[in-house]
Motif scaffolding. Structure first.
Motif, PDB file in Angstrom:
ATOM      1  N   GLN A   1      30.516 -51.107  17.525  1.00 58.18           N
ATOM      2  CA  GLN A   1      30.178 -50.999  16.211  1.00 58.18           C
ATOM      3  C   GLN A   1      30.798 -52.076  15.534  1.00 58.18           C
ATOM      4  O   GLN A   1      32.255 -51.882  15.449  1.00 58.18           O
ATOM      5  N   VAL A   2      30.203 -53.111  14.802  1.00 55.62           N
ATOM      6  CA  VAL A   2      30.827 -54.235  14.209  1.00 55.62           C
ATOM      7  C   VAL A   2      30.751 -53.934  12.530  1.00 55.62           C
ATOM      8  O   VAL A   2      29.912 -54.022  11.872  1.00 55.62           O
ATOM      9  N   ASP A   3      32.057 -53.180  12.294  1.00 58.46           N
ATOM     10  CA  ASP A   3      32.077 -52.696  10.726  1.00 58.46           C
ATOM     11  C   ASP A   3      32.193 -53.860   9.684  1.00 58.46           C
ATOM     12  O   ASP A   3      31.491 -53.812   8.517  1.00 58.46           O
ATOM     13  N   THR A   4      32.843 -54.989  10.100  1.00 56.49           N
ATOM     14  CA  THR A   4      33.095 -56.091   9.206  1.00 56.49           C
ATOM     15  C   THR A   4      32.941 -57.338   9.941  1.00 56.49           C
ATOM     16  O   THR A   4      33.137 -57.459  11.234  1.00 56.49           O
ATOM     17  N   LEU A   5      32.127 -58.344   9.357  1.00 58.51           N
ATOM     18  CA  LEU A   5      31.851 -59.384  10.017  1.00 58.51           C
ATOM     19  C   LEU A   5      31.722 -60.574   8.978  1.00 58.51           C
ATOM     20  O   LEU A   5      31.243 -60.476   7.895  1.00 58.51           O
ATOM     21  N   GLU A   6      32.705 -61.397   9.215  1.00 58.94           N
ATOM     22  CA  GLU A   6      32.961 -62.847   8.353  1.00 58.94           C
ATOM     23  C   GLU A   6      32.875 -63.878   8.816  1.00 58.94           C
ATOM     24  O   GLU A   6      33.548 -64.124   9.926  1.00 58.94           O
ATOM     25  N   ILE A   7      32.237 -64.832   8.362  1.00 65.19           N
ATOM     26  CA  ILE A   7      31.900 -66.159   8.856  1.00 65.19           C
ATOM     27  C   ILE A   7      31.963 -67.204   7.865  1.00 65.19           C
ATOM     28  O   ILE A   7      31.441 -67.061   6.627  1.00 65.19           O
ATOM     29  N   SER A   8      32.699 -68.262   8.069  1.00 64.26           N
ATOM     30  CA  SER A   8      32.774 -69.441   7.057  1.00 64.26           C
ATOM     31  C   SER A   8      32.809 -70.843   7.937  1.00 64.26           C
ATOM     32  O   SER A   8      33.329 -70.734   8.830  1.00 64.26           O
ATOM     33  N   GLY A   9      32.215 -71.869   7.001  1.00 60.84           N
ATOM     34  CA  GLY A   9      32.416 -73.076   7.929  1.00 60.84           C
ATOM     35  C   GLY A   9      31.195 -74.077   7.395  1.00 60.84           C
ATOM     36  O   GLY A   9      30.073 -73.426   7.219  1.00 60.84           O
ATOM     37  N   ALA A  10      31.299 -75.197   7.344  1.00 59.05           N
ATOM     38  CA  ALA A  10      30.425 -76.190   7.033  1.00 59.05           C
ATOM     39  C   ALA A  10      29.624 -75.837   5.638  1.00 59.05           C
ATOM     40  O   ALA A  10      28.513 -75.971   5.548  1.00 59.05           O
ATOM     41  N   GLY A  11      30.474 -75.239   4.668  1.00 55.40           N
ATOM     42  CA  GLY A  11      29.909 -74.896   3.325  1.00 55.40           C
ATOM     43  C   GLY A  11      29.267 -73.504   3.438  1.00 55.40           C
ATOM     44  O   GLY A  11      28.683 -73.367   2.319  1.00 55.40           O
ATOM     45  N   LEU A  12      29.292 -72.694   4.507  1.00 53.55           N
ATOM     46  CA  LEU A  12      28.814 -71.512   4.293  1.00 53.55           C
ATOM     47  C   LEU A  12      29.869 -70.408   4.323  1.00 53.55           C
ATOM     48  O   LEU A  12      30.943 -70.570   5.121  1.00 53.55           O
ATOM     49  N   THR A  13      29.701 -69.422   3.801  1.00 58.26           N
ATOM     50  CA  THR A  13      30.516 -68.183   3.764  1.00 58.26           C
ATOM     51  C   THR A  13      29.656 -67.083   3.703  1.00 58.26           C
ATOM     52  O   THR A  13      28.716 -66.865   3.157  1.00 58.26           O
ATOM     53  N   ALA A  14      29.973 -65.910   4.523  1.00 56.86           N
ATOM     54  CA  ALA A  14      28.955 -64.989   4.625  1.00 56.86           C
ATOM     55  C   ALA A  14      30.139 -63.753   5.163  1.00 56.86           C
ATOM     56  O   ALA A  14      31.070 -63.745   5.813  1.00 56.86           O
ATOM     57  N   LYS A  15      29.747 -62.317   4.469  1.00 57.64           N
ATOM     58  CA  LYS A  15      30.340 -61.263   4.849  1.00 57.64           C
ATOM     59  C   LYS A  15      29.614 -60.026   4.931  1.00 57.64           C
ATOM     60  O   LYS A  15      28.644 -59.840   4.152  1.00 57.64           O
ATOM     61  N   GLY A  16      29.712 -59.354   5.853  1.00 56.43           N
ATOM     62  CA  GLY A  16      28.707 -58.215   6.214  1.00 56.43           C
ATOM     63  C   GLY A  16      29.191 -57.480   7.516  1.00 56.43           C
ATOM     64  O   GLY A  16      30.491 -57.090   7.584  1.00 56.43           O
ATOM     65  N   GLY A  17      28.267 -57.118   8.010  1.00 56.84           N
ATOM     66  CA  GLY A  17      28.343 -56.215   9.266  1.00 56.84           C
ATOM     67  C   GLY A  17      27.235 -56.214  10.399  1.00 56.84           C
ATOM     68  O   GLY A  17      26.165 -56.882   9.945  1.00 56.84           O
ATOM     69  N   VAL A  18      27.312 -55.641  11.706  1.00 59.99           N
ATOM     70  CA  VAL A  18      26.464 -55.765  12.665  1.00 59.99           C
ATOM     71  C   VAL A  18      26.426 -54.189  13.008  1.00 59.99           C
ATOM     72  O   VAL A  18      27.212 -53.509  13.199  1.00 59.99           O
ATOM     73  N   ASP A  19      25.004 -53.759  12.950  1.00 55.56           N
ATOM     74  CA  ASP A  19      24.592 -52.618  13.535  1.00 55.56           C
ATOM     75  C   ASP A  19      23.887 -52.602  14.709  1.00 55.56           C
ATOM     76  O   ASP A  19      22.745 -53.401  14.825  1.00 55.56           O
ATOM     77  N   LEU A  20      24.296 -51.921  15.765  1.00 55.44           N
ATOM     78  CA  LEU A  20      23.542 -51.759  16.937  1.00 55.44           C
ATOM     79  C   LEU A  20      22.712 -50.657  17.432  1.00 55.44           C
ATOM     80  O   LEU A  20      23.207 -49.835  17.060  1.00 55.44           O
ATOM     81  N   ALA A  21      21.777 -50.560  18.116  1.00 54.48           N
ATOM     82  CA  ALA A  21      20.895 -49.578  18.557  1.00 54.48           C
ATOM     83  C   ALA A  21      21.572 -48.763  19.639  1.00 54.48           C
ATOM     84  O   ALA A  21      22.435 -49.342  20.252  1.00 54.48           O
TER      85      ALA A  21
END
Length: 571
Positions: free
Chosen positions: A219-239
């Motif tokens: 269970q990925v509760d938080t996911l942050e990615i940044s680089g090459a002008g992109l920033t994103a913050k969220g999470g991943v839900d798996l079945a």
């Protein structure tokens, strides 16, 4: 060893060990009272299969009933051929050689190995003598698609390629799911989100931070990615089976042109994800979607719910909703409001790596007023086509209106007054001058509209026009011909430009939309239509866009037989 037998209340006893045996045997010895090392760590003595080579010291009072807390031990060495399915629950740990150190305070194992085939260089540590203390894993791990697959972190296919390093931590508490976190500078890892044309090359740095819980399904509760002008913050839900349910980003920003909330919804192994844009804004003036090759694979439609799609400095689509096919590029229909005003509908189709736009409205006058372009047009229908030019925010456009009236228009009134058509002035101030057809071809850049040709025709008046209009300042430099009584005058229009009769007056308009200046050349009426060009300047040249100075629009006559925007076969 008893170094001093004269000590009262029991001389100290010291045991020095140096040997090689199965690790289970060593741990069983350390787990005997009063040490009970493994019990204190909440771990079984059969924690791993391995061979232990240890040296160390055990010291304790040589007195019956002595306090176990007075027993002191310190062992170190290495363990070889390690295999454990217990240390990390549900995972198989392998290592050729690990170092180990155990004392009253802590037991630590460190070195290089693999967990389910994923390489690591790290350590496991368990505090002793502190009830409830958690054991920890800290390691540098290989970051690639295989790592994500191993830990069932399912992302859309093609999102991750290449290989880098990450810092992995795992906290293990009795009776609870393991807590993990992972961080990386992403050097060596290529990331791609083709739906928005974003790529972080492997050779550039960035940031990845993820945390959650491990188990049969991560269970990925938080996911942050940044680089090459992109920033994103969220999470991943798996079945439940470990497949992707949803990647959700509450905020995804790309440079200075996109800020949205978006979900990527899994549709099963090997199938394209569904993109659902929940809200946000996109600025087409600065958009850099790139030319990512469409997959050609049919998939679920992208559902779009945008607060604002900025097209030019003054024109935006607001409250935009649509459904789009992504197999061959962005292709679909939408509804929206123009600048939070008149309702419009339209279609987006892929063209040259960007998107061509077709917009329709049953209220042409309202649309022009909402666009802050013309306030005096009433009623009518409008069809607007915008074809992308270059990779920035420039478009070549064609507008077609039918059944419109123009009333209370100072600029038109000045033209009509200049040619002394009294009846038309009264008509203009009353119900308005009726035009059954209005057409215009133009190039639209972020702060300028270059009108290459335009015409408005009705029974009482015909007008042609070309020139330049500045959308940021409202200044204009326009010219054309006004032809009274067009119903009769226009019978010979095949000798002239569209909107011009055989007899017409050349005019020029300058100033601003609020304070226009109008001039008419009365001598031009003496020249037949085909000689009228000697009284006016040539049409304006299109502004250069990435080396392109020619219009991408098809000839206006061709528009009657085929759509301006080409349609893909097979749709």
């Amino acid at each position: 060893i008893m170094p001093d037998v004269t000590v009262k209340d029991g001389p100290p006893g010291i045991v020095r060990l140096n040997g090689s045996t199965e690790v289970t045997s060593v741990l069983s010895l350390l787990n005997l009272p009063p040490l009970s090392v493994m019990d204190k760590a909440n771990l079984p003595v059969a924690i791993a299969d391995a061979t232990a080579n240890l040296t160390g010291t055990l010291a304790f009072p040589m007195k019956k009933g002595s306090d176990p807390k007075l027993t002191i031990f310190d062992f170190s060495g290495d363990i070889q051929d390690v295999h454990s399915d217990v240390l990390v629950k549900g995972r198989s740990l392998r290592a050729e050689k690990l170092s180990v150190r155990a004392s009253n305070d802590n037991i630590t194992i460190k070195g290089q190995g693999t967990i389910d085939g994923v390489g690591f260089d790290g350590s496991w540590s368990q505090p002793l003598g502190r009830p409830g203390a958690i054991s920890t894993v800290r390691a540098d791990v290989t970051l690639n698609q295989n790592t994500l697959d191993t830990f069932k972190v399912a992302l859309p296919e093609g999102t991750v390629s290449g290989q880098g390093q990450a810092q992995f931590s795992l906290d293990l508490a009795k009776g609870k799911a393991p807590l993990f976190s992972i961080k990386s500078d992403l050097v060596g890892v290529r990331l791609s989100v083709p739906q928005i044309g974003w790529v972080k090359p492997a050779g550039t740095g960035g940031k990845l931070a993820a945390s959650g819980t491990l188990g049969s399904v991560a269970q990925v509760d938080t996911l942050e990615i940044s680089g090459a002008g992109l920033t994103a913050k969220g999470g991943v839900d798996l079945a439940a089976d470990g497949s992707l349910d949803k990647v959700h980003f509450d905020r995804l920003n790309v440079k200075n042109w996109m800020g949205i909330a978006v979900d990527l919804i899994g549709k099963g192994a090997g199938k394209p994800v569904q993109v659902v844009v929940r809200n946000g804004s996109i600025d087409m003036r600065r958009a850099q979607f790139g030319k990512t090759k469409p997959s050609g694979i049919a998939g679920p439609p992208m559902l779009l719910n945008l607060d604002r799609l900025q097209i030019t400095d003054k024109i935006a689509l607001t409250a935009m909703k649509g459904s789009f096919d992504l197999a061959r590029g962005l292709d679909g229909r939408f509804t929206a409001e123009l600048n939070e005003g008149t309702a419009v509908s339209g279609r987006v189709v892929p063209q040259n790596g960007r998107s061509a736009i077709q917009i329709q409205s049953s209220d042409a006058g309202g649309m022009l007023r909402s666009a802050n372009m013309v306030q005096q047009v009433m009623g009518g229908t409008l069809s607007l086509t915008l074809l992308p030019v270059g990779t920035g925010g420039a478009f070549d456009g064609r507008a077609e209106m039918t059944d419109v009236r123009i009333k209370n228009a100072p600029t038109i009134a000045a033209l009509v007054n200049a040619v002394s058509v009294v009846g038309l002035i009264n008509e203009l101030n009353g119900d308005g001058i009726y035009f059954d057809a209005v057409e215009a071809d133009f190039r639209m850049t972020p702060n300028r509209v270059t009108l290459t040709q335009a015409s408005a025709t009705g029974a009482s008046l015909g007008i042609s026009m070309d020139g330049v209009f500045s959308t940021d300042t409202g200044r204009m430099a326009l010219q054309g011909v006004i032809s009274p009584v067009y119903m009769l005058n226009g019978m010979a229009s095949f000798l002239t430009r569209k909107g011009e009769g055989l007899v017409g007056f050349n005019y020029a308009i300058g100033g601003t939309t609020q304070q226009p200046s109008v001039s008419v050349n009365p001598l031009s009426a003496l020249a037949p239509g085909f000689l009228r060009d000697i009284f006016r300047a040539p049409p304006p040249e299109l502004p250069e866009v990435e080396g392109n100075t020619r219009s991408t629009l098809p000839p206006s006559g061709a528009a009657k037989q085929k759509t301006v925007v080409p349609r893909f076969e097979g749709r």
